[in-house]
Design a protein around this motif. Structure first.
Motif, PDB file in Angstrom:
ATOM      1  N   PRO A 133       0.785  -1.260   0.089  1.00 40.50           N
ATOM      2  CA  PRO A 133      -0.128  -0.007   0.030  1.00 40.50           C
ATOM      3  C   PRO A 133       0.814   1.205   0.077  1.00 40.50           C
ATOM      4  O   PRO A 133       2.040   1.221   0.324  1.00 40.50           O
ATOM      5  N   PRO A 134       0.303   2.435  -0.321  1.00 38.95           N
ATOM      6  CA  PRO A 134       1.183   3.537  -0.671  1.00 38.95           C
ATOM      7  C   PRO A 134       1.742   3.991   0.653  1.00 38.95           C
ATOM      8  O   PRO A 134       2.618   4.679   0.699  1.00 38.95           O
ATOM      9  N   GLU A 135       1.189   3.837   1.882  1.00 36.86           N
ATOM     10  CA  GLU A 135       1.510   4.360   3.139  1.00 36.86           C
ATOM     11  C   GLU A 135       2.833   3.522   3.518  1.00 36.86           C
ATOM     12  O   GLU A 135       3.492   4.087   4.602  1.00 36.86           O
ATOM     13  N   GLU A 136       3.201   2.318   2.877  1.00 33.26           N
ATOM     14  CA  GLU A 136       4.553   1.643   3.213  1.00 33.26           C
ATOM     15  C   GLU A 136       5.393   1.984   2.432  1.00 33.26           C
ATOM     16  O   GLU A 136       6.467   1.298   2.335  1.00 33.26           O
ATOM     17  N   LEU A 137       5.409   3.114   1.518  1.00 29.19           N
ATOM     18  CA  LEU A 137       6.260   3.249   0.378  1.00 29.19           C
ATOM     19  C   LEU A 137       6.858   4.691   0.561  1.00 29.19           C
ATOM     20  O   LEU A 137       6.083   5.563   0.944  1.00 29.19           O
ATOM     21  N   LYS A 138       7.896   4.937   0.200  1.00 26.40           N
ATOM     22  CA  LYS A 138       8.607   6.270   0.074  1.00 26.40           C
ATOM     23  C   LYS A 138       8.004   7.068  -0.974  1.00 26.40           C
ATOM     24  O   LYS A 138       7.836   6.545  -2.202  1.00 26.40           O
ATOM     25  N   PRO A 139       7.632   8.384  -0.880  1.00 27.80           N
ATOM     26  CA  PRO A 139       7.548   9.249  -2.176  1.00 27.80           C
ATOM     27  C   PRO A 139       8.445   9.338  -3.046  1.00 27.80           C
ATOM     28  O   PRO A 139       9.825   9.088  -2.773  1.00 27.80           O
ATOM     29  N   ARG A 165      11.940  19.539  -9.147  1.00 27.26           N
ATOM     30  CA  ARG A 165      10.898  20.616  -9.160  1.00 27.26           C
ATOM     31  C   ARG A 165       9.667  20.025  -8.297  1.00 27.26           C
ATOM     32  O   ARG A 165       9.149  18.798  -8.577  1.00 27.26           O
ATOM     33  N   PRO A 166       9.120  20.684  -7.219  1.00 30.42           N
ATOM     34  CA  PRO A 166       8.098  20.176  -6.347  1.00 30.42           C
ATOM     35  C   PRO A 166       6.699  19.834  -7.438  1.00 30.42           C
ATOM     36  O   PRO A 166       6.464  20.418  -8.458  1.00 30.42           O
ATOM     37  N   ARG A 167       6.097  18.626  -7.191  1.00 33.55           N
ATOM     38  CA  ARG A 167       4.933  18.245  -8.261  1.00 33.55           C
ATOM     39  C   ARG A 167       3.725  18.142  -7.362  1.00 33.55           C
ATOM     40  O   ARG A 167       3.698  17.762  -6.245  1.00 33.55           O
ATOM     41  N   PRO A 168       2.765  18.524  -8.045  1.00 36.64           N
ATOM     42  CA  PRO A 168       1.246  18.232  -7.326  1.00 36.64           C
ATOM     43  C   PRO A 168       0.834  16.954  -7.184  1.00 36.64           C
ATOM     44  O   PRO A 168      -0.133  16.781  -6.421  1.00 36.64           O
ATOM     45  N   ILE A 169       1.440  16.022  -8.115  1.00 33.44           N
ATOM     46  CA  ILE A 169       1.097  14.632  -7.749  1.00 33.44           C
ATOM     47  C   ILE A 169       1.810  13.809  -6.989  1.00 33.44           C
ATOM     48  O   ILE A 169       3.454  13.809  -7.308  1.00 33.44           O
ATOM     49  N   ASP A 170       1.629  13.135  -5.833  1.00 29.50           N
ATOM     50  CA  ASP A 170       2.452  12.304  -4.974  1.00 29.50           C
ATOM     51  C   ASP A 170       2.343  11.127  -5.470  1.00 29.50           C
ATOM     52  O   ASP A 170       1.358  10.345  -5.895  1.00 29.50           O
ATOM     53  N   MET A 171       3.505  10.556  -6.179  1.00 24.92           N
ATOM     54  CA  MET A 171       3.600   9.154  -6.576  1.00 24.92           C
ATOM     55  C   MET A 171       4.578   8.199  -5.611  1.00 24.92           C
ATOM     56  O   MET A 171       5.565   8.918  -5.166  1.00 24.92           O
ATOM     57  N   MET A 180      15.503   4.481 -11.805  1.00 26.99           N
ATOM     58  CA  MET A 180      15.913   4.253 -10.570  1.00 26.99           C
ATOM     59  C   MET A 180      16.975   3.295 -10.488  1.00 26.99           C
ATOM     60  O   MET A 180      17.736   3.120  -9.405  1.00 26.99           O
ATOM     61  N   ASN A 181      17.429   2.618 -11.673  1.00 24.09           N
ATOM     62  CA  ASN A 181      18.604   1.584 -11.594  1.00 24.09           C
ATOM     63  C   ASN A 181      18.959   1.450 -12.974  1.00 24.09           C
ATOM     64  O   ASN A 181      18.084   1.697 -13.973  1.00 24.09           O
ATOM     65  N   SER A 182      19.853   0.877 -13.354  1.00 26.01           N
ATOM     66  CA  SER A 182      20.440   0.687 -14.650  1.00 26.01           C
ATOM     67  C   SER A 182      20.444  -0.985 -15.174  1.00 26.01           C
ATOM     68  O   SER A 182      20.881  -1.431 -16.159  1.00 26.01           O
ATOM     69  N   GLU A 183      19.941  -1.806 -14.383  1.00 24.49           N
ATOM     70  CA  GLU A 183      19.718  -3.265 -14.584  1.00 24.49           C
ATOM     71  C   GLU A 183      18.558  -3.746 -15.272  1.00 24.49           C
ATOM     72  O   GLU A 183      17.390  -3.185 -14.947  1.00 24.49           O
ATOM     73  N   PRO A 184      18.794  -4.313 -16.431  1.00 27.23           N
ATOM     74  CA  PRO A 184      17.407  -4.688 -17.058  1.00 27.23           C
ATOM     75  C   PRO A 184      16.564  -5.640 -16.196  1.00 27.23           C
ATOM     76  O   PRO A 184      16.805  -6.247 -15.574  1.00 27.23           O
ATOM     77  N   ARG A 185      15.094  -5.127 -16.421  1.00 21.78           N
ATOM     78  CA  ARG A 185      14.247  -5.813 -15.487  1.00 21.78           C
ATOM     79  C   ARG A 185      12.837  -6.057 -16.534  1.00 21.78           C
ATOM     80  O   ARG A 185      12.793  -5.408 -17.382  1.00 21.78           O
ATOM     81  N   PRO A 186      12.139  -6.754 -16.062  1.00 17.11           N
ATOM     82  CA  PRO A 186      10.646  -7.074 -16.751  1.00 17.11           C
ATOM     83  C   PRO A 186      10.022  -5.820 -16.863  1.00 17.11           C
ATOM     84  O   PRO A 186      10.130  -5.034 -16.117  1.00 17.11           O
ATOM     85  N   PRO A 187       9.471  -5.485 -18.155  1.00 18.47           N
ATOM     86  CA  PRO A 187       8.636  -4.318 -18.323  1.00 18.47           C
ATOM     87  C   PRO A 187       7.274  -4.215 -17.792  1.00 18.47           C
ATOM     88  O   PRO A 187       6.123  -4.349 -18.289  1.00 18.47           O
ATOM     89  N   ARG A 188       7.317  -4.148 -16.453  1.00 22.75           N
ATOM     90  CA  ARG A 188       6.204  -4.138 -15.459  1.00 22.75           C
ATOM     91  C   ARG A 188       6.538  -3.007 -14.524  1.00 22.75           C
ATOM     92  O   ARG A 188       7.409  -3.109 -13.930  1.00 22.75           O
ATOM     93  N   ALA A 189       5.604  -2.098 -14.065  1.00 25.42           N
ATOM     94  CA  ALA A 189       5.714  -1.319 -12.835  1.00 25.42           C
ATOM     95  C   ALA A 189       4.402  -1.016 -12.315  1.00 25.42           C
ATOM     96  O   ALA A 189       3.287  -0.940 -13.015  1.00 25.42           O
ATOM     97  N   HIS A 190       4.389  -0.588 -11.029  1.00 25.55           N
ATOM     98  CA  HIS A 190       3.334  -0.392 -10.205  1.00 25.55           C
ATOM     99  C   HIS A 190       3.656   0.803  -9.293  1.00 25.55           C
ATOM    100  O   HIS A 190       4.427   0.984  -8.276  1.00 25.55           O
ATOM    101  N   SER A 191       2.612   1.931  -9.534  1.00 23.79           N
ATOM    102  CA  SER A 191       2.831   3.110  -8.807  1.00 23.79           C
ATOM    103  C   SER A 191       1.572   3.711  -8.264  1.00 23.79           C
ATOM    104  O   SER A 191       0.541   3.677  -9.334  1.00 23.79           O
ATOM    105  N   TRP A 192       1.642   4.273  -6.944  1.00 26.81           N
ATOM    106  CA  TRP A 192       0.443   4.684  -6.490  1.00 26.81           C
ATOM    107  C   TRP A 192       0.501   6.272  -6.829  1.00 26.81           C
ATOM    108  O   TRP A 192       1.521   6.804  -6.916  1.00 26.81           O
ATOM    109  N   PHE A 193      -0.584   7.041  -7.023  1.00 30.81           N
ATOM    110  CA  PHE A 193      -0.510   8.357  -7.234  1.00 30.81           C
ATOM    111  C   PHE A 193      -2.052   8.959  -6.705  1.00 30.81           C
ATOM    112  O   PHE A 193      -3.062   8.285  -6.808  1.00 30.81           O
ATOM    113  N   ARG A 194      -1.730  10.227  -6.359  1.00 35.63           N
ATOM    114  CA  ARG A 194      -2.867  11.167  -6.154  1.00 35.63           C
ATOM    115  C   ARG A 194      -2.486  12.505  -5.857  1.00 35.63           C
ATOM    116  O   ARG A 194      -1.206  12.710  -5.844  1.00 35.63           O
ATOM    117  N   THR A 195      -3.226  13.596  -6.079  1.00 37.93           N
ATOM    118  CA  THR A 195      -2.770  15.046  -5.737  1.00 37.93           C
ATOM    119  C   THR A 195      -2.510  14.913  -4.140  1.00 37.93           C
ATOM    120  O   THR A 195      -2.981  14.341  -3.519  1.00 37.93           O
TER     121      THR A 195
END
Length: 301
Positions: A133-139, A165-171, A180-195
């Motif tokens: 959940p987003p509460e357990e992740l760093k901005p 630059r400060p953003r109005p969307i918290d991701m 975030m890194n330079s290691e090849p990895r599977p093409p999938r990502a999961h991000s929470w967002f809200r204003t």
């Protein structure tokens, strides 16, 4: 934007950015990003064009999809005009076509479809990914600051200002995004967002903000298998087209999960898909985008 702005000020600025001004019956304009440098963010142009389309939609009809093509990269510091055409008005559906232009040249074509809400046959054959959940992740901003420290002098001052630059969307990201890194990895990502602060109770505005945020992280998904990043100057890229289907109402100031994948890249392009879920696990929107993606060729000194 000043880095001393409160979350409420940042979100108020986003609302102003996505508020179009009527210059004629079907002609609109929208404000520029304060302090914007370089190319206009594609999500901004999509969201402003959607707002222009929504402003001319028949009463009682809501946007359920949009399809857009990026023609030229928009430039910060130059006004954008939005010309809207009322192509179709029916009892249940309507269609609007919008051309966004700068200095007399089109930069984006967008078509939006509207529907009068109704009950109908329903199924939902997709499951929300099981992620933290987003509460357990760093901005993400904390990770951006760490990246800037790691890269040091390898980033220009303009690059550092853009990244921080400060953003109005918290991701908040469950995975490693392309920067975030330079290691090849599977093409999938999961991000929470809200204003980062509450929005007004305006369903059209919430759709526009979701459209705005849908351009974040999407194209970068197709870069993951290659271990390359735009932020490190290893790629050259640009969005080519963008499509969104709005399945059910959602608030953009409440946490939404953006699950992206990229089933293909080749021929200098990357194809990306996105699913947006609410906290109840319901699919609220689907997204698709193809973008130009090329490895940067370094010029010999």
């Amino acid at each position: 934007m000043s880095d001393t702005q409160t979350p409420e000020q940042l979100v108020a600025g986003l609302v102003r950015l996505l508020t179009v001004t009527r210059d004629g019956e079907d002609a609109f304009s929208a404000p520029q990003q304060p302090g914007g440098v370089g190319r206009v963010f594609g999500g901004q142009v999509i969201a402003q064009a959607l707002q222009a389309a929504q402003a001319t939609a028949p009463e009682g009809l809501e946007a359920h999809s949009l399809h857009a093509y990026f023609l030229r990269g928009g430039k910060e510091g130059v006004d954008i005009a939005y010309a809207t055409a009322r192509d179709f008005d029916g009892r249940s559906f309507a269609n609007r076509r919008v051309v966004a232009s700068q200095e007399g040249k089109p930069i984006l074509n967008l078509t939006a479809s509207f529907q009068r809400p109704e009950d109908g046959l329903a199924h939902d054959d997709t499951t929300m990914p099981d992620v933290l959940p987003p509460e357990e992740l760093k901005p993400d901003m904390e990770q951006r600051r760490a990246m800037v420290e790691r890269m040091g002098d390898r980033m220009s001052e303009d690059q550092r200002k853009f990244v921080l630059r400060p953003r109005p969307i918290d991701m908040r990201t469950n995975d490693k995004l392309h920067w975030m890194n330079s290691e090849p990895r599977p093409p999938r990502a999961h991000s929470w967002f809200r204003t980062c602060a509450p929005l007004p109770d305006d369903a059209a505005l919430h759709r526009a903000v979701i459209a705005y945020a849908s351009d974040y992280t999407l194209l970068g998904t197709s870069a993951l298998p290659h271990g390359l990043s735009w932020m490190r100057g290893e790629l050259v890229g640009a969005s080519l087209d963008h499509a969104i289907w709005f399945h059910r109402p959602a608030r953009a100031d409440e946490w939404l999960l953006y699950a992206t994948d990229a089933p293909w890249s080749g021929s200098g392009r990357g194809y990306n898909r996105g699913r947006i879920f609410n906290r109840a696990g319901e699919l609220v929107a689907s997204v698709a985008q193809e973008g130009m993606m090329r490895k940067r060729v370094r010029k010999e000194a």
